[in-house]
Write a protein that holds these residues in place. Structure first.
Motif, PDB file in Angstrom:
ATOM      1  N   UNK A  27      60.779  98.540  90.541  1.00 40.06           N
ATOM      2  CA  UNK A  27      59.866  98.742  89.428  1.00 40.06           C
ATOM      3  C   UNK A  27      59.434  97.361  88.924  1.00 40.06           C
ATOM      4  N   UNK A  28      58.229  97.280  88.380  1.00 34.06           N
ATOM      5  CA  UNK A  28      57.718  96.005  87.884  1.00 34.06           C
ATOM      6  C   UNK A  28      57.017  96.201  86.555  1.00 34.06           C
ATOM      7  N   UNK A  29      57.229  95.233  85.667  1.00 34.41           N
ATOM      8  CA  UNK A  29      56.560  95.218  84.370  1.00 34.41           C
ATOM      9  C   UNK A  29      56.206  93.767  84.063  1.00 34.41           C
ATOM     10  N   UNK A  30      54.927  93.422  84.205  1.00 34.37           N
ATOM     11  CA  UNK A  30      54.466  92.062  83.943  1.00 34.37           C
ATOM     12  C   UNK A  30      54.166  91.957  82.452  1.00 34.37           C
ATOM     13  N   UNK A  31      54.945  91.158  81.771  1.00 34.76           N
ATOM     14  CA  UNK A  31      54.807  91.059  80.319  1.00 34.76           C
ATOM     15  C   UNK A  31      53.726  90.056  79.934  1.00 34.76           C
ATOM     16  N   UNK A  32      53.079  90.333  78.823  1.00 33.08           N
ATOM     17  CA  UNK A  32      52.131  89.399  78.232  1.00 33.08           C
ATOM     18  C   UNK A  32      52.927  88.340  77.474  1.00 33.08           C
ATOM     19  N   UNK A  33      52.335  87.185  77.222  1.00 31.98           N
ATOM     20  CA  UNK A  33      53.005  86.141  76.443  1.00 31.98           C
ATOM     21  C   UNK A  33      53.471  86.714  75.114  1.00 31.98           C
ATOM     22  N   UNK A  35      55.411  89.156  74.567  1.00 34.16           N
ATOM     23  CA  UNK A  35      55.770  90.571  74.629  1.00 34.16           C
ATOM     24  C   UNK A  35      57.230  90.720  75.026  1.00 34.16           C
ATOM     25  N   UNK A  36      57.914  91.684  74.434  1.00 38.14           N
ATOM     26  CA  UNK A  36      59.303  91.963  74.776  1.00 38.14           C
ATOM     27  C   UNK A  36      59.368  93.037  75.844  1.00 38.14           C
ATOM     28  N   UNK A  37      60.382  92.947  76.674  1.00 39.89           N
ATOM     29  CA  UNK A  37      60.575  93.951  77.717  1.00 39.89           C
ATOM     30  C   UNK A  37      60.840  95.312  77.081  1.00 39.89           C
ATOM     31  N   UNK A  38      60.344  96.350  77.729  1.00 42.49           N
ATOM     32  CA  UNK A  38      60.560  97.721  77.273  1.00 42.49           C
ATOM     33  C   UNK A  38      61.102  98.521  78.450  1.00 42.49           C
ATOM     34  N   UNK A  39      62.021  99.402  78.175  1.00 37.27           N
ATOM     35  CA  UNK A  39      62.549 100.236  79.248  1.00 37.27           C
ATOM     36  C   UNK A  39      61.757 101.534  79.397  1.00 37.27           C
ATOM     37  N   UNK A  40      60.733 101.747  78.554  1.00 33.75           N
ATOM     38  CA  UNK A  40      59.925 102.964  78.637  1.00 33.75           C
ATOM     39  C   UNK A  40      59.285 103.065  80.018  1.00 33.75           C
ATOM     40  N   UNK A  41      59.543 104.143  80.687  1.00 30.71           N
ATOM     41  CA  UNK A  41      58.950 104.370  81.996  1.00 30.71           C
ATOM     42  C   UNK A  41      59.728 103.761  83.137  1.00 30.71           C
ATOM     43  N   UNK A  42      60.772 102.998  82.860  1.00 30.37           N
ATOM     44  CA  UNK A  42      61.563 102.385  83.927  1.00 30.37           C
ATOM     45  C   UNK A  42      62.819 103.217  84.181  1.00 30.37           C
ATOM     46  N   UNK A  43      63.064 103.540  85.431  1.00 33.57           N
ATOM     47  CA  UNK A  43      64.250 104.306  85.798  1.00 33.57           C
ATOM     48  C   UNK A  43      65.482 103.404  85.786  1.00 33.57           C
ATOM     49  N   UNK A  52      57.794  87.468  82.523  1.00 37.55           N
ATOM     50  CA  UNK A  52      56.541  86.721  82.621  1.00 37.55           C
ATOM     51  C   UNK A  52      56.158  86.565  84.091  1.00 37.55           C
ATOM     52  N   UNK A  53      54.949  86.104  84.325  1.00 38.44           N
ATOM     53  CA  UNK A  53      54.499  85.854  85.697  1.00 38.44           C
ATOM     54  C   UNK A  53      55.463  84.901  86.385  1.00 38.44           C
ATOM     55  N   UNK A  74      56.608  99.613  92.019  1.00 42.93           N
ATOM     56  CA  UNK A  74      56.261 100.756  91.179  1.00 42.93           C
ATOM     57  C   UNK A  74      55.969 100.191  89.794  1.00 42.93           C
ATOM     58  N   UNK A  75      54.713 100.188  89.431  1.00 43.01           N
ATOM     59  CA  UNK A  75      54.270  99.563  88.188  1.00 43.01           C
ATOM     60  C   UNK A  75      54.633 100.418  86.982  1.00 43.01           C
ATOM     61  N   UNK A  76      55.237  99.794  85.965  1.00 41.18           N
ATOM     62  CA  UNK A  76      55.761 100.514  84.808  1.00 41.18           C
ATOM     63  C   UNK A  76      54.755 101.431  84.127  1.00 41.18           C
ATOM     64  N   UNK A  77      53.512 101.009  83.888  1.00 41.08           N
ATOM     65  CA  UNK A  77      52.619 101.925  83.165  1.00 41.08           C
ATOM     66  C   UNK A  77      52.458 103.286  83.834  1.00 41.08           C
ATOM     67  N   UNK A  78      52.460 103.329  85.166  1.00 45.78           N
ATOM     68  CA  UNK A  78      52.261 104.628  85.822  1.00 45.78           C
ATOM     69  C   UNK A  78      53.506 105.492  85.747  1.00 45.78           C
ATOM     70  N   UNK A  79      54.632 104.894  85.399  1.00 45.33           N
ATOM     71  CA  UNK A  79      55.883 105.644  85.315  1.00 45.33           C
ATOM     72  C   UNK A  79      56.202 106.069  83.890  1.00 45.33           C
ATOM     73  N   UNK A  80      55.438 105.574  82.929  1.00 42.57           N
ATOM     74  CA  UNK A  80      55.658 105.874  81.519  1.00 42.57           C
ATOM     75  C   UNK A  80      54.880 107.138  81.156  1.00 42.57           C
ATOM     76  N   UNK A  81      55.599 108.201  80.831  1.00 37.73           N
ATOM     77  CA  UNK A  81      54.948 109.483  80.531  1.00 37.73           C
ATOM     78  C   UNK A  81      54.038 109.406  79.308  1.00 37.73           C
ATOM     79  N   UNK A  82      54.195 108.364  78.498  1.00 36.79           N
ATOM     80  CA  UNK A  82      53.336 108.210  77.329  1.00 36.79           C
ATOM     81  C   UNK A  82      51.920 107.765  77.720  1.00 36.79           C
ATOM     82  N   UNK A  83      51.739 107.274  78.934  1.00 38.99           N
ATOM     83  CA  UNK A  83      50.421 106.840  79.398  1.00 38.99           C
ATOM     84  C   UNK A  83      49.676 108.030  79.990  1.00 38.99           C
ATOM     85  N   UNK A  84      48.591 108.397  79.363  1.00 39.79           N
ATOM     86  CA  UNK A  84      47.790 109.512  79.867  1.00 39.79           C
ATOM     87  C   UNK A  84      46.689 109.026  80.803  1.00 39.79           C
ATOM     88  N   UNK A  85      46.526 107.717  80.886  1.00 42.95           N
ATOM     89  CA  UNK A  85      45.449 107.137  81.677  1.00 42.95           C
ATOM     90  C   UNK A  85      46.017 106.249  82.780  1.00 42.95           C
TER      91      UNK A  85
END
Length: 107
Positions: A27-33, A35-43, A52-53, A74-85
């Protein structure tokens, strides 16, 4: 490590370990400057490529040095059920292509 054990098992079975291909799915989550890591959507957040990059590039270099030849992400946004898009996933994939892939030109 694990790859060394697999290679030794191949030798023990009279197989050439040079013919083996090693792959890893992460799984991957590229954080913005800032931004704190979030476990939402990560198994498995403790094993995810999250940061960071520069941090992700360094982790991928370590994975590559360990002998892994293929990385399936596996990119985090697609695994986070809160993302409808799909848009957040597309943005992160584009960012990966733009900011991380250039560090690995031979791949």
């Amino acid at each position: 490590g694990s790859i060394g054990k697999v290679k030794q098992a191949a030798i023990d079975a009279n197989r050439d370990p040079a013919g083996l291909t090693f792959a890893l799915g992460m799984e991957i989550d590229i954080l913005q400057d800032g931004e704190s890591a979030s476990s939402a959507g990560l198994v498995a957040p403790e094993r995810a490529l999250a940061g960071s990059v520069d941090e992700i590039v360094e982790r991928i270099r370590g994975i590559e040095a360990a002998g892994v030849q293929h990385l399936e992400l596996r990119f985090r946004p697609m695994r986070d059920v809160a993302n409808a898009s799909i848009e957040p996933t597309c943005r992160m994939m584009q960012r990966f292509a733009r900011e991380i892939m250039p560090h690995f030109p031979s791949q």
